[in-house]
Enzyme design. Structure first.
Site, PDB file in Angstrom:
ATOM      1  N   LYS B 100       0.577  -1.277   0.287  1.00  0.00           N
ATOM      2  CA  LYS B 100      -0.034  -0.159   0.250  1.00  0.00           C
ATOM      3  C   LYS B 100       0.931   1.303   0.220  1.00  0.00           C
ATOM      4  O   LYS B 100       1.921   1.424   1.049  1.00  0.00           O
ATOM      5  CB  LYS B 100      -1.272  -0.164   1.748  1.00  0.00           C
ATOM      6  N   GLY B 161      -8.712   8.494   9.816  1.00  0.00           N
ATOM      7  CA  GLY B 161      -8.930   8.798  11.428  1.00  0.00           C
ATOM      8  C   GLY B 161      -9.798   9.512  11.550  1.00  0.00           C
ATOM      9  O   GLY B 161     -10.793  10.025  12.913  1.00  0.00           O
ATOM     10  N   ASN B 209      -9.993   0.849   9.331  1.00  0.00           N
ATOM     11  CA  ASN B 209      -8.919   0.563  10.206  1.00  0.00           C
ATOM     12  C   ASN B 209      -9.208   0.896  11.624  1.00  0.00           C
ATOM     13  O   ASN B 209      -9.780   1.042  12.474  1.00  0.00           O
ATOM     14  CB  ASN B 209      -7.335   1.321  10.336  1.00  0.00           C
ATOM     15  N   THR B 210      -9.367   2.926  11.881  1.00  0.00           N
ATOM     16  CA  THR B 210      -9.675   3.128  12.942  1.00  0.00           C
ATOM     17  C   THR B 210     -11.673   3.448  13.000  1.00  0.00           C
ATOM     18  O   THR B 210     -12.365   3.465  14.627  1.00  0.00           O
ATOM     19  CB  THR B 210      -9.675   4.991  13.295  1.00  0.00           C
TER      20      THR B 210
END
Lengths: 67, 260
Positions: B100, B161, B209-210
């Site tokens: 990535k 995020g 993710n977050t």
């Protein structure tokens, strides 16, 4: 006594002639790491034959959690 | 079967997850198991010299034999730093070449620097990497990244995020319509409906993710995200009914109503 810069920090070593000996003194032999010496990646297969000398700059990296 | 295909390899799950911001490796593993994700992102960082070398590592919690690792370049602000990081990752992961790429513009917004991203992508593709690339939702840049040879293009939904959801579905729609490689929404998803909307738009997958790690109950949210991605994909494949503004249509028969 030689001084190596590992991950940006100066550290003193004695009796370290090659990369495997350095990794052994750091207890990193067999760990999942990658090593760069003076800006060049050192493949695992070349660790035993890669000489270490005073002033070398080393980066030792691992995989950590990230997104 | 409806599979996600990236660089010739197929995956049953269309949810890709990060491994950061969890309390510990046990929670990381439990959340990723609940998400059903097969592809997990990891960061490459300097090892802590002097710490106990026998403490558990991420690779023990998530064995590379069970997951497809996607090493990232998080924290890189130049093409050179990103390229260097991914070459180290390839050495670390025994020649693994699916990566990535993300080159960031500044630490406040973490917005992608697309100029440096394009430069890094050119070098990495030529060097044999299979590059999944994080980028803005600019359709022109997305197409250029595909033309360079990236195996997946991953536009943001909103800032990394932030949990702000999909701020510009129209740009994402243009990218989805114009690109042939998988389009994966990466960054900005906040809750399950955001992931479902991304999939309903026609995205091939979602990376987050977050949204999971930052939930009060990450493992339950991971399960919710799994279902949202599946539901959104099915809705996309099913083809939604057309929207009818100011034109209602009863669901029940209009004939035989009592009293008429």
């Amino acid at each position: 006594m030689i001084t190596l810069h590992i991950n940006g920090q100066p550290r003193q070593f004695t009796g370290v002639m090659n990369l495997v000996e350095l990794l052994a003194s750091l207890e990193l032999v067999g760990k999942r790491i990658a090593v760069e010496k003076n800006g060049e990646i050192v493949p695992k297969s070349q660790h035993p034959t890669t000489p270490i000398s005073d002033g070398d700059q080393l980066e030792i990296v691992v995989a950590v959690g990230g997104g | 079967m409806d599979k996600l295909v990236i660089a010739g390899r197929s995956y049953a799950s269309r949810l890709l997850v990060g491994t950061g911001k969890y309390q510990d490796f046990a929670q990381t593993r439990a959340a990723i198991d609940a998400s059903g994700a097969e592809i997990v992102t990891v960061a490459i960082r300097r090892t802590n010299i002097g710490q106990d070398p026998n403490q558990p590592s991420l690779l023990d919690a998530l064995p590379p034999s069970q997951f497809t690792y996607l090493p990232n370049t998080a924290g890189c602000y130049t093409a050179d730093d990103a390229i260097r990081t991914l070459r180290l990752a390839r050495e670390l992961l025994d020649g693994h070449d699916l990566v990535k790429l993300e080159v960031l513009g500044d630490p406040q917004s973490l917005y992608p620097n697309v100029v440096e991203t394009l430069k890094a992508a050119e070098v990495l593709v030529k060097d044999g990497f299979k590059v999944m690339v994080y980028t803005s939702d600019d359709p022109i840049i997305a197409k250029q990244l595909e033309d360079i040879g990236c195996v997946a293009v991953m536009p943001l939904a909103s800032l990394i995020g932030s949990g702000m959801g999909i701020l510009n579905p129209w740009n994402l729609q243009i990218i989805i319509d114009r690109l042939n490689v998988p389009v994966i929404v990466d960054a900005g998803v906040g809750t399950a409906s955001d992931a479902a909307i991304a999939m309903e738009l026609g995205c091939d997958a979602v990376l987050m993710n977050t949204a999971i790690a930052g939930a009060k109950d990450p493992i339950l949210m991971a399960s919710a995200m799994k279902k949202a991605v599946e539901a959104g994909r099915e809705a996309y494949l099913a083809g939604r009914m057309p929207k009818k503004v100011y034109q209602a249509s009863p669901s029940s028969p209009t004939a035989g109503i009592i009293g008429t």
